[in-house]
Scaffold this motif. Structure first.
Motif, PDB file in Angstrom:
ATOM      1  N   VAL A 257      -0.397   1.454   7.304  1.00 21.67           N
ATOM      2  CA  VAL A 257       0.334   0.989   6.116  1.00 21.67           C
ATOM      3  C   VAL A 257       1.543   1.871   5.841  1.00 21.67           C
ATOM      4  O   VAL A 257       2.651   1.378   5.586  1.00 21.67           O
ATOM      5  CB  VAL A 257      -0.605   0.935   4.895  1.00 21.67           C
ATOM      6  N   GLY A 258       1.355   3.194   5.869  1.00 29.43           N
ATOM      7  CA  GLY A 258       2.467   4.095   5.601  1.00 29.43           C
ATOM      8  C   GLY A 258       3.570   3.985   6.632  1.00 29.43           C
ATOM      9  O   GLY A 258       4.765   3.975   6.290  1.00 29.43           O
ATOM     10  N   ALA A 259       3.182   3.893   7.896  1.00 31.08           N
ATOM     11  CA  ALA A 259       4.176   3.762   8.965  1.00 31.08           C
ATOM     12  C   ALA A 259       4.912   2.432   8.857  1.00 31.08           C
ATOM     13  O   ALA A 259       6.133   2.360   9.037  1.00 31.08           O
ATOM     14  CB  ALA A 259       3.488   3.884  10.324  1.00 31.08           C
ATOM     15  N   PHE A 260       4.174   1.360   8.594  1.00 33.20           N
ATOM     16  CA  PHE A 260       4.771   0.035   8.425  1.00 33.20           C
ATOM     17  C   PHE A 260       5.773   0.046   7.280  1.00 33.20           C
ATOM     18  O   PHE A 260       6.900  -0.471   7.410  1.00 33.20           O
ATOM     19  CB  PHE A 260       3.651  -0.978   8.160  1.00 33.20           C
ATOM     20  N   ALA A 261       5.411   0.663   6.157  1.00 33.48           N
ATOM     21  CA  ALA A 261       6.314   0.751   5.004  1.00 33.48           C
ATOM     22  C   ALA A 261       7.565   1.543   5.341  1.00 33.48           C
ATOM     23  O   ALA A 261       8.688   1.159   4.970  1.00 33.48           O
ATOM     24  CB  ALA A 261       5.586   1.383   3.823  1.00 33.48           C
ATOM     25  N   ALA A 262       7.392   2.663   6.047  1.00 39.08           N
ATOM     26  CA  ALA A 262       8.539   3.492   6.408  1.00 39.08           C
ATOM     27  C   ALA A 262       9.511   2.738   7.309  1.00 39.08           C
ATOM     28  O   ALA A 262      10.734   2.819   7.149  1.00 39.08           O
ATOM     29  CB  ALA A 262       8.072   4.772   7.096  1.00 39.08           C
TER      30      ALA A 262
END
Length: 302
Positions: A257-262
């Protein structure tokens, strides 16, 4: 382009013990090790986004205890803006009590502590953070009314809104889904949201279509080693997972999720962002722990 991500959510200190097997009711076992590891879905996702290229701000609550101080210092060390990380007087920080056996199965008890104090008033005080964001990320380890407010306000501001519906025990209000650009459940969460069995690609696609019918713009169902399925107005697409030798899957979903958001925040396409998230999650499962397992941008080739 770096891109700005605001994460609204939980922070926990994970208290992790390992034993040969999980204890039965009423049984006392000798543990083999004990560690304290920074965690909480919100904090994990914030750390992942920061390590993987985004400018990140965290909105949340910690207690006025040693764990709260440690959690705050850990985020600051990652370069995360913690101005909206409130210290709640007289309240303990959130903790997760985790027992892991020799087969890497676990039992977890979460005590919300200060996470239960995150209110819409705190989000309103830092509305400028939301206004400056490219992507807003929420999960469900904080009060539901707060999640509802955050989703609605982010939608009102025209931000890209991600909801990781975890933990969840049943369907979400349709007004929540109408505010979400990307709903990202795993298979068990997708099953809880829809009432449908979700255990393979076909059933994940069916769950995604069901959730889109309820109002979510796009649904990404993560399936561990089976990869991920995205269902959108264009139909469904399967993204195969990188093949790795998993050691510990803790925080793999949060890393995704964090990588996708970034990636979205810096202007990558949906397709590129999902692949980037999968690469990051694949690295995370080869290492133990929650935040310690999350990779940095240079490990993914920039």
């Amino acid at each position: 382009m770096q891109g700005r991500v605001v994460v609204i959510g939980s922070l926990n200190m994970d208290l992790v013990t390992r034993a040969q097997r999980l204890p039965r009711a009423g049984e006392t076992l000798a543990g083999e090790s004990f560690t304290t590891v920074p965690g909480g879905k919100g904090a994990n996702q914030a750390v992942a986004a920061a390590r993987l290229g985004a400018e990140v701000a965290m909105i949340g609550c910690v207690g006025d205890d040693a764990y709260g101080q440690s959690l705050r210092e850990g985020l600051i060390a990652e370069g995360i803006d913690c101005r909206a990380l409130e210290v709640v007087a007289g309240m303990s920080s959130g903790v997760a009590l985790i027992v892991v056996d020799a087969a890497s199965q676990n039992t977890i008890v979460i005590v919300a502590g200060s996470n239960g104090c995150l209110s819409s008033r705190l989000i309103e005080r830092f509305d400028a953070m939301l206004q400056g964001a490219d992507v807003v990320v929420c999960q469900m380890e904080v009060p539901p009314d707060t999640v509802a407010f955050a989703l609605a306000r982010a939608r009102q501001l025209g931000k890209t809104v991600i909801l990781n519906p975890a933990p969840v025990n049943g369907p979400l209000p349709v007004e929540w889904l109408a505010s979400v650009d990307y709903l990202i459940p795993n298979e068990s969460e997708a099953a809880a949201l829809t009432g449908l069995p979700v255990d393979d690609l076909s059933s994940a696609q069916e769950a995604g279509r069901h959730l889109r019918g309820l109002g979510a713009a796009r649904v990404i169902v993560t399936l561990g080693a089976q990869g991920a399925v995205m269902v959108s107005a264009r139909g469904s697409e399967h993204f195969a997972a990188p093949v790795v030798q998993a050691v510990d899957t803790t925080a793999a979903g949060d890393t995704f999720v964090g990588a996708f958001a970034a990636a979205l925040a810096r202007g990558c396409t949906e397709h590129e962002s999902i692949l980037f998230g999968q690469r990051a999650a694949a690295i995370s499962v080869t290492r133990a722990g929650a935040q310690p397992s999350i990779p940095r941008l240079e490990e993914l080739g920039g």
